[in-house]
Design a protein around this motif. Structure first.
Motif, PDB file in Angstrom:
ATOM      1  N   ASP A   1      68.051  -2.161   2.253  1.00 20.14           N
ATOM      2  CA  ASP A   1      66.847  -2.228   1.434  1.00 20.14           C
ATOM      3  C   ASP A   1      65.599  -2.160   2.306  1.00 20.14           C
ATOM      4  N   GLY A   2      64.479  -1.876   1.656  1.00 21.48           N
ATOM      5  CA  GLY A   2      63.210  -1.867   2.384  1.00 21.48           C
ATOM      6  C   GLY A   2      62.606  -3.266   2.399  1.00 21.48           C
ATOM      7  N   ALA A   3      61.407  -3.361   2.883  1.00 20.76           N
ATOM      8  CA  ALA A   3      60.685  -4.634   2.880  1.00 20.76           C
ATOM      9  C   ALA A   3      59.196  -4.350   2.971  1.00 20.76           C
TER      10      ALA A   3
ATOM     11  N   CYS B   1      60.975  -5.564  -7.633  1.00 24.53           N
ATOM     12  CA  CYS B   1      62.431  -5.497  -7.839  1.00 24.53           C
ATOM     13  C   CYS B   1      63.165  -6.612  -7.102  1.00 24.53           C
TER      14      CYS B   1
HETATM   15  O1  DER Z   1      59.927  -4.403  -3.418  1.00 27.97           O
HETATM   16  C1  DER Z   1      60.549  -4.294  -2.334  1.00 27.97           C
HETATM   17  O2  DER Z   1      60.888  -5.247  -1.612  1.00 27.97           O
HETATM   18  C2  DER Z   1      60.877  -2.909  -1.893  1.00 27.97           C
HETATM   19  O3  DER Z   1      61.950  -2.973  -1.016  1.00 27.97           O
HETATM   20  C3  DER Z   1      59.644  -2.233  -1.321  1.00 27.97           C
HETATM   21  O4  DER Z   1      58.535  -3.104  -1.320  1.00 27.97           O
HETATM   22  C4  DER Z   1      59.835  -1.717   0.056  1.00 27.97           C
HETATM   23  O5  DER Z   1      58.659  -1.023   0.393  1.00 27.97           O
HETATM   24  P1  DER Z   1      58.692   0.527   0.795  1.00 27.97           P
HETATM   25  O6  DER Z   1      58.329   1.296  -0.434  1.00 27.97           O
HETATM   26  O7  DER Z   1      57.664   0.635   1.878  1.00 27.97           O
HETATM   27  O8  DER Z   1      60.081   0.876   1.265  1.00 27.97           O
END
Ligand code: DER
Length: 235
Positions: free
Chosen positions: A86-88, A104
């Protein structure tokens, strides 16, 4: 752009290193970095993916899986995952994350916790020593609509005077999550954000809070694509 290249580099590196043939049940996060994660997974080929199921963390994540031709799995059936990527919004020196920029983070935290290995992928803007250094919007907090006004009052009193309900851009009114809840963005000073586990515990206990966008002690590693085309790894 440099940022997109950095996202792609982080995502590709993480998939190449952590998605192994024996991994069958995979969690897919949300946001603008995970499309590169799915792209790299698809590139492993139909044979590698035919025995795998992929669990989404929301509508966008589900669309990525479906459009990638990957098999959708349901968390009701696959309660234990091999790997979630996942992202952050920001990551600190101890791998604590602010997440929830995409609203999310409830489902993201469920799949992050359910995975044997949780990996974060991000561009260089997310790479901080202390949370709040770069991500100034605030800690995303998913709340039940019934309690949002009281929670705003409480948050403003306990250290976030600028706490605000997240309003939608392409819809009149507040953002409504996939779970039917609201999101409050609560900026905190460094004094609070330098101890994310303590802040998480304090916020999680507030009545009406559904989930807090602080992921503490969950990520096994974080991959950051840099402006110069290199990758930074923290674990
Ligand atoms: O909501 C979150 O945590 C998503 O992973 C997102 O914020 C991640 O950010 P990105 O669009 O820069 O990947």
């Amino acid at each position: 752009t440099l940022i997109e290249a950095a996202k792609q580099l982080a995502a590709y590196t993480a998939v190449d290193r952590h998605l192994l043939p024996q991994h069958k049940i995979i969690g897919i996060g949300s946001g603008s970095t995970v499309p590169y994660v799915v792209e790299r997974i698809v590139a492993q080929g139909a044979d590698a993916n035919k025995h795998r199921v992929f669990l989404p963390t929301g509508h966008q994540s589900k669309e990525l899986i479906v459009q990638g031709g990957l098999t959708l799995g349901d968390i009701d059936q696959y309660t234990d995952l091999d790997l979630t990527i996942d992202g952050a919004d920001e990551v600190d020196a101890d791998l604590n994350c602010i997440k929830g920029g995409g609203a999310c983070h409830l489902r993201e935290k469920v799949l992050a916790e359910a995975a044997e290995t949780f990996i974060v992928v991000a561009d260089y803007r997310k790479n901080s020593h202390i949370l709040g250094t770069n991500y100034k919007v605030g800690v995303p907090i998913e709340v039940t609509p019934f309690a949002y006004a009281r929670l705003l009052q409480t948050l403003r009193r306990i250290g976030s005077p600028l706490a605000a309900l997240r309003m939608a851009k392409a819809k009149a009114g507040p953002v409504v999550t996939d779970n039917g809840n609201f999101v409050i963005d609560a900026p905190f000073p460094e004094s609070h954000l330098r101890n994310p586990p303590a802040l998480l515990q304090e916020l999680k206990m507030l009545t009406g809070v559904v989930e807090v966008g602080l992921f503490c002690g969950m990520a096994k590693a974080a991959y950051f694509g840099n402006e110069d085309g290199s990758v930074a790894v923290r674990w």
